[in-house]
Design a protein around this motif. Structure first.
Motif, PDB file in Angstrom:
ATOM      1  N   GLN A   6       6.173   1.243  -1.823  1.00  0.00           N
ATOM      2  CA  GLN A   6       5.531   0.025  -2.303  1.00  0.00           C
ATOM      3  C   GLN A   6       4.121   0.343  -2.784  1.00  0.00           C
ATOM      4  O   GLN A   6       3.378   1.087  -2.140  1.00  0.00           O
ATOM      5  CB  GLN A   6       5.467  -1.005  -1.179  1.00  0.00           C
ATOM      6  N   GLN A   8       0.408  -0.302  -3.110  1.00  0.00           N
ATOM      7  CA  GLN A   8      -0.594  -1.003  -2.319  1.00  0.00           C
ATOM      8  C   GLN A   8      -1.876  -1.086  -3.136  1.00  0.00           C
ATOM      9  O   GLN A   8      -2.434  -0.062  -3.502  1.00  0.00           O
ATOM     10  CB  GLN A   8      -0.882  -0.252  -1.013  1.00  0.00           C
ATOM     11  N   CYS A   9      -2.309  -2.288  -3.431  1.00  0.00           N
ATOM     12  CA  CYS A   9      -3.567  -2.471  -4.168  1.00  0.00           C
ATOM     13  C   CYS A   9      -4.550  -3.220  -3.279  1.00  0.00           C
ATOM     14  O   CYS A   9      -5.461  -2.632  -2.731  1.00  0.00           O
ATOM     15  CB  CYS A   9      -3.313  -3.219  -5.472  1.00  0.00           C
ATOM     16  N   TRP A  10      -4.363  -4.497  -3.134  1.00  0.00           N
ATOM     17  CA  TRP A  10      -5.193  -5.301  -2.246  1.00  0.00           C
ATOM     18  C   TRP A  10      -4.376  -5.710  -1.036  1.00  0.00           C
ATOM     19  O   TRP A  10      -3.176  -5.955  -1.147  1.00  0.00           O
ATOM     20  CB  TRP A  10      -5.667  -6.565  -2.943  1.00  0.00           C
ATOM     21  N   ASN A  11      -5.028  -5.841   0.099  1.00  0.00           N
ATOM     22  CA  ASN A  11      -4.349  -6.390   1.274  1.00  0.00           C
ATOM     23  C   ASN A  11      -4.330  -7.917   1.136  1.00  0.00           C
ATOM     24  O   ASN A  11      -4.897  -8.474   0.180  1.00  0.00           O
ATOM     25  CB  ASN A  11      -5.007  -5.924   2.572  1.00  0.00           C
ATOM     26  N   ASP A  12      -3.692  -8.606   2.054  1.00  0.00           N
ATOM     27  CA  ASP A  12      -3.553 -10.068   1.964  1.00  0.00           C
ATOM     28  C   ASP A  12      -4.901 -10.770   1.892  1.00  0.00           C
ATOM     29  O   ASP A  12      -5.081 -11.713   1.119  1.00  0.00           O
ATOM     30  CB  ASP A  12      -2.746 -10.608   3.145  1.00  0.00           C
ATOM     31  N   LYS A  13      -5.858 -10.316   2.684  1.00  0.00           N
ATOM     32  CA  LYS A  13      -7.180 -10.946   2.711  1.00  0.00           C
ATOM     33  C   LYS A  13      -7.888 -10.764   1.362  1.00  0.00           C
ATOM     34  O   LYS A  13      -8.471 -11.711   0.821  1.00  0.00           O
ATOM     35  CB  LYS A  13      -8.016 -10.350   3.841  1.00  0.00           C
ATOM     36  N   GLU A  14      -7.837  -9.563   0.808  1.00  0.00           N
ATOM     37  CA  GLU A  14      -8.470  -9.295  -0.483  1.00  0.00           C
ATOM     38  C   GLU A  14      -7.797 -10.088  -1.604  1.00  0.00           C
ATOM     39  O   GLU A  14      -8.469 -10.647  -2.472  1.00  0.00           O
ATOM     40  CB  GLU A  14      -8.399  -7.793  -0.799  1.00  0.00           C
ATOM     41  N   TYR A  15      -6.468 -10.146  -1.578  1.00  0.00           N
ATOM     42  CA  TYR A  15      -5.733 -10.881  -2.606  1.00  0.00           C
ATOM     43  C   TYR A  15      -6.064 -12.372  -2.542  1.00  0.00           C
ATOM     44  O   TYR A  15      -6.313 -13.011  -3.567  1.00  0.00           O
ATOM     45  CB  TYR A  15      -4.221 -10.656  -2.452  1.00  0.00           C
ATOM     46  N   CYS A  45      -5.611  -0.205  -6.876  1.00  0.00           N
ATOM     47  CA  CYS A  45      -4.275   0.389  -7.025  1.00  0.00           C
ATOM     48  C   CYS A  45      -4.381   1.896  -7.170  1.00  0.00           C
ATOM     49  O   CYS A  45      -3.629   2.649  -6.546  1.00  0.00           O
ATOM     50  CB  CYS A  45      -3.562  -0.188  -8.242  1.00  0.00           C
ATOM     51  N   ARG A  48      -5.431   3.405  -3.716  1.00  0.00           N
ATOM     52  CA  ARG A  48      -4.513   3.238  -2.587  1.00  0.00           C
ATOM     53  C   ARG A  48      -3.072   3.658  -2.884  1.00  0.00           C
ATOM     54  O   ARG A  48      -2.273   3.782  -1.968  1.00  0.00           O
ATOM     55  CB  ARG A  48      -4.535   1.791  -2.117  1.00  0.00           C
ATOM     56  N   SER A  49      -2.739   3.815  -4.143  1.00  0.00           N
ATOM     57  CA  SER A  49      -1.364   4.180  -4.522  1.00  0.00           C
ATOM     58  C   SER A  49      -1.358   5.277  -5.573  1.00  0.00           C
ATOM     59  O   SER A  49      -0.553   5.264  -6.508  1.00  0.00           O
ATOM     60  CB  SER A  49      -0.629   2.942  -5.048  1.00  0.00           C
TER      61      SER A  49
END
Length: 128
Positions: A6, A8-15, A45, A48-49
């Protein structure tokens, strides 16, 4: 055999913070903010990816679809695309003689010229 992963760019909080910041009526400076946010997302992105980034994009999407067509031995496929999928359907890899039997593309008003150019054929649109 390698497995897919998968992005990974932003976590839930950042998004969530970015989505909240993007809300509102466009006005002076809105474009600059949207571009900055897009660059921040792309940078996250990339950081982190890193291993997956080369495989993200329209060309990779079209290649994956073509590999899925080839796997069961199909010579051509019928393609339905909407939103971003409508753009993927215009990629040259899907033109006549390139594994595309027929395509139904929805919401393609911005891509009609691209489609006609790639297919080198007139483009007819219904239901506009």
């Amino acid at each position: 055999m390698a497995r897919s992963g998968q992005v990974q760019c932003w976590n839930d909080k950042e998004y969530s913070a970015a989505a909240d910041a993007a809300r509102g009526v466009p006005g002076p400076g809105a474009l600059r903010g949207a571009i900055r946010q897009g660059l921040d997302f792309a940078t996250a992105c990339q950081q982190r990816s890193t291993d997956l980034v080369p495989f993200i994009g329209t060309g990779s999407n079209a290649k994956d679809i073509d590999l899925l067509r080839q796997a069961p031995g199909e010579e051509a496929l019928t393609f339905y695309g909407r939103s971003f999928g409508s753009y993927v359907g215009t990629v040259p890899r899907h033109g006549p003689g390139r594994g595309l039997r027929t395509a139904a593309l929805r919401r393609v008003t911005d891509y009609l010229a691209t489609l006609a150019l790639h297919l080198r054929a007139p483009c007819h649109v219904r239901g506009r």
